[in-house]
Design a protein around this motif. Structure first.
Motif, PDB file in Angstrom:
ATOM      1  N   THR A  60      25.776  49.611  63.278  1.00  0.00           N
ATOM      2  CA  THR A  60      26.250  48.302  64.277  1.00  0.00           C
ATOM      3  C   THR A  60      25.547  47.487  64.664  1.00  0.00           C
ATOM      4  N   PHE A  61      24.024  48.007  65.018  1.00  0.00           N
ATOM      5  CA  PHE A  61      23.087  46.861  65.493  1.00  0.00           C
ATOM      6  C   PHE A  61      21.884  46.596  64.362  1.00  0.00           C
ATOM      7  N   VAL A  62      22.039  47.102  62.979  1.00  0.00           N
ATOM      8  CA  VAL A  62      21.651  46.591  61.488  1.00  0.00           C
ATOM      9  C   VAL A  62      22.403  45.299  61.440  1.00  0.00           C
ATOM     10  N   LYS A  63      23.263  45.769  61.399  1.00  0.00           N
ATOM     11  CA  LYS A  63      25.156  44.822  61.007  1.00  0.00           C
ATOM     12  C   LYS A  63      24.887  43.339  61.786  1.00  0.00           C
ATOM     13  N   ALA A  64      25.015  43.603  63.182  1.00  0.00           N
ATOM     14  CA  ALA A  64      25.018  42.127  63.798  1.00  0.00           C
ATOM     15  C   ALA A  64      23.376  41.444  63.922  1.00  0.00           C
ATOM     16  N   GLN A  65      22.260  42.494  63.858  1.00  0.00           N
ATOM     17  CA  GLN A  65      21.006  41.517  63.434  1.00  0.00           C
ATOM     18  C   GLN A  65      20.770  40.830  62.122  1.00  0.00           C
ATOM     19  N   LYS A  66      19.302  39.838  61.712  1.00  0.00           N
ATOM     20  CA  LYS A  66      19.317  39.348  60.948  1.00  0.00           C
ATOM     21  C   LYS A  66      18.340  40.705  60.294  1.00  0.00           C
ATOM     22  N   ILE A  67      18.401  39.831  59.201  1.00  0.00           N
ATOM     23  CA  ILE A  67      17.267  41.188  58.535  1.00  0.00           C
ATOM     24  C   ILE A  67      16.057  40.700  58.283  1.00  0.00           C
ATOM     25  N   GLN A  68      14.869  40.679  58.718  1.00  0.00           N
ATOM     26  CA  GLN A  68      13.523  40.094  58.465  1.00  0.00           C
ATOM     27  C   GLN A  68      13.047  40.497  57.219  1.00  0.00           C
ATOM     28  N   ARG A  69      12.588  41.615  57.014  1.00  0.00           N
ATOM     29  CA  ARG A  69      11.822  42.188  56.071  1.00  0.00           C
ATOM     30  C   ARG A  69      13.006  43.567  55.845  1.00  0.00           C
ATOM     31  N   LEU A  70      12.474  44.129  54.566  1.00  0.00           N
ATOM     32  CA  LEU A  70      12.657  45.949  54.296  1.00  0.00           C
ATOM     33  C   LEU A  70      11.727  47.215  53.479  1.00  0.00           C
ATOM     34  N   TYR A 193      16.955  27.167  52.359  1.00  0.00           N
ATOM     35  CA  TYR A 193      19.164  26.994  52.994  1.00  0.00           C
ATOM     36  C   TYR A 193      19.367  27.445  51.875  1.00  0.00           C
ATOM     37  N   VAL A 194      18.969  26.662  50.769  1.00  0.00           N
ATOM     38  CA  VAL A 194      19.925  26.160  49.975  1.00  0.00           C
ATOM     39  C   VAL A 194      19.993  26.471  48.710  1.00  0.00           C
ATOM     40  N   PHE A 195      17.970  27.127  48.064  1.00  0.00           N
ATOM     41  CA  PHE A 195      17.879  27.861  46.958  1.00  0.00           C
ATOM     42  C   PHE A 195      17.183  29.177  48.096  1.00  0.00           C
ATOM     43  N   PRO A 196      17.506  30.294  48.640  1.00  0.00           N
ATOM     44  CA  PRO A 196      16.811  31.063  49.648  1.00  0.00           C
ATOM     45  C   PRO A 196      15.986  32.174  48.899  1.00  0.00           C
ATOM     46  N   ARG A 197      14.615  32.439  49.096  1.00  0.00           N
ATOM     47  CA  ARG A 197      13.921  33.337  47.599  1.00  0.00           C
ATOM     48  C   ARG A 197      14.183  35.077  48.228  1.00  0.00           C
ATOM     49  N   LEU A 198      14.945  35.343  48.638  1.00  0.00           N
ATOM     50  CA  LEU A 198      15.195  36.613  49.740  1.00  0.00           C
ATOM     51  C   LEU A 198      16.766  36.482  50.480  1.00  0.00           C
ATOM     52  N   THR A 199      17.748  36.929  49.942  1.00  0.00           N
ATOM     53  CA  THR A 199      18.960  37.524  51.164  1.00  0.00           C
ATOM     54  C   THR A 199      19.245  39.316  51.429  1.00  0.00           C
ATOM     55  N   PHE A 200      19.730  39.156  52.150  1.00  0.00           N
ATOM     56  CA  PHE A 200      20.329  40.996  51.830  1.00  0.00           C
ATOM     57  C   PHE A 200      21.962  40.514  52.464  1.00  0.00           C
ATOM     58  N   ASP A 201      22.963  41.242  51.894  1.00  0.00           N
ATOM     59  CA  ASP A 201      24.097  41.618  51.914  1.00  0.00           C
ATOM     60  C   ASP A 201      23.831  42.216  52.585  1.00  0.00           C
ATOM     61  N   ILE A 202      23.530  42.091  53.556  1.00  0.00           N
ATOM     62  CA  ILE A 202      24.067  43.703  54.543  1.00  0.00           C
ATOM     63  C   ILE A 202      24.623  42.951  55.959  1.00  0.00           C
ATOM     64  N   GLY A 203      25.517  42.936  56.832  1.00  0.00           N
ATOM     65  CA  GLY A 203      25.958  42.782  58.088  1.00  0.00           C
ATOM     66  C   GLY A 203      26.058  40.976  58.443  1.00  0.00           C
ATOM     67  N   ARG A 204      25.560  40.381  59.059  1.00  0.00           N
ATOM     68  CA  ARG A 204      25.260  39.228  59.902  1.00  0.00           C
ATOM     69  C   ARG A 204      24.097  38.558  58.592  1.00  0.00           C
ATOM     70  N   SER A 205      23.785  39.541  58.403  1.00  0.00           N
ATOM     71  CA  SER A 205      22.516  39.340  56.871  1.00  0.00           C
ATOM     72  C   SER A 205      23.055  38.166  56.102  1.00  0.00           C
ATOM     73  N   ALA A 206      24.476  38.228  55.683  1.00  0.00           N
ATOM     74  CA  ALA A 206      25.472  37.993  54.726  1.00  0.00           C
ATOM     75  C   ALA A 206      25.394  36.532  54.923  1.00  0.00           C
ATOM     76  N   ASP A 207      25.057  36.248  55.691  1.00  0.00           N
ATOM     77  CA  ASP A 207      25.843  34.939  56.185  1.00  0.00           C
ATOM     78  C   ASP A 207      24.778  34.059  55.996  1.00  0.00           C
ATOM     79  N   ARG A 208      23.911  34.052  55.169  1.00  0.00           N
ATOM     80  CA  ARG A 208      22.333  33.427  54.750  1.00  0.00           C
ATOM     81  C   ARG A 208      23.448  32.546  52.834  1.00  0.00           C
ATOM     82  N   ILE A 209      23.507  34.236  52.600  1.00  0.00           N
ATOM     83  CA  ILE A 209      24.438  33.888  51.126  1.00  0.00           C
ATOM     84  C   ILE A 209      25.328  32.871  51.261  1.00  0.00           C
ATOM     85  N   LYS A 210      26.173  33.163  52.218  1.00  0.00           N
ATOM     86  CA  LYS A 210      27.478  32.342  51.803  1.00  0.00           C
ATOM     87  C   LYS A 210      27.174  30.647  52.520  1.00  0.00           C
TER      88      LYS A 210
END
Length: 238
Positions: A60-70, A193-210
């Protein structure tokens, strides 16, 4: 000691999904013959680490936060003189690096693992990734600035002409500055924002994709609608 080692960097644009991570973790686990370690770095310097990918992705913590790197890595001694190690990091930095990989171990197995990783990463690339360089260089830094400026200048002149502005071979109306300023501000202000170089399709981080898809649709729709309206008006006035 390993008889093969390699470090390489990817500069394309990637969308990292749970399926992508599953494939990479499986590759790393197979290569080092022990569970891989997955480390997720979140906002505000939070860090979550585990060998269980499902537990991390559904945390739940990972889903609620934005991922910066992995980072996915591991190391294991497979014999008296053989150590397998691998590290795969996902982070978009100022030098345009997105994926950094280090692999060492048995030569044949290392090469196979590298090829499998390349295949997985190609499947995770964004469609516009083909427009980005495969490696960084000073020339690219120059081109990344001047090429968009030239394209925007040409597009501004075209839009000015399309909507009735005076554009000839020898002169152009000052109104061309309006679309030029708007397009330049939009490109340099919104390109990440329009052409991000890295996105994570996980939890809140997926908002950037949308959000990125939303802005791309707005830009594309705006240009198409503008051209269609202009053509319709020209036809009605004939």
């Amino acid at each position: 000691m390993p008889d093969y080692s390699s470090s390489f960097t990817k500069y394309r644009a990637y969308n990292i999904t749970p399926d992508t991570l599953t494939a990479i973790v499986s590759l790393v686990t197979k290569f080092i013959e022990r569970p891989a370690t997955i480390t997720i770095y979140l906002d505000d310097d939070h860090e979550v680490k585990d060998t269980d990918l499902d537990a991390l992705v559904n945390d739940t913590f990972v889903k609620a936060q934005k991922i910066q790197r992995l980072k996915i890595d591991g190391r294991n001694r497979l014999g008296p003189d053989l150590v397998h190690s691998i590290s795969i990091s996902f982070e978009s930095d100022q030098l345009l690096r997105v994926v950094q990989v280090t692999i060492a171990g048995d030569r044949d197995r290392s090469i196979v693992a590298r090829r499998e990783l390349d295949t997985i990463l190609r499947g995770a690339e964004y469609w516009y990734s083909a427009l980005l360089p495969s490696r960084s260089s000073f020339l690219f830094f120059q081109l990344s600035f001047f090429v968009p400026v030239v394209i925007i200048a040409a597009l501004s002149a075209y839009l000015t002409w399309l909507f009735g502005g005076a554009v000839t071979e020898n002169s152009i109306t000052g109104w061309v500055l309006v679309p030029a300023v708007v397009l330049l501000a939009g490109y340099f202000g919104l390109k990440d924002y329009v052409f991000p170089r890295l996105t994570f399709d996980i939890g809140r981080s997926a908002d950037r994709i949308k959000i990125a898809g939303y802005w791309r649709n707005i830009l594309l729709t705006g240009v198409v609608i503008g051209i269609v309206i202009k053509l319709v008006i020209d036809r009605l006035l004939k």
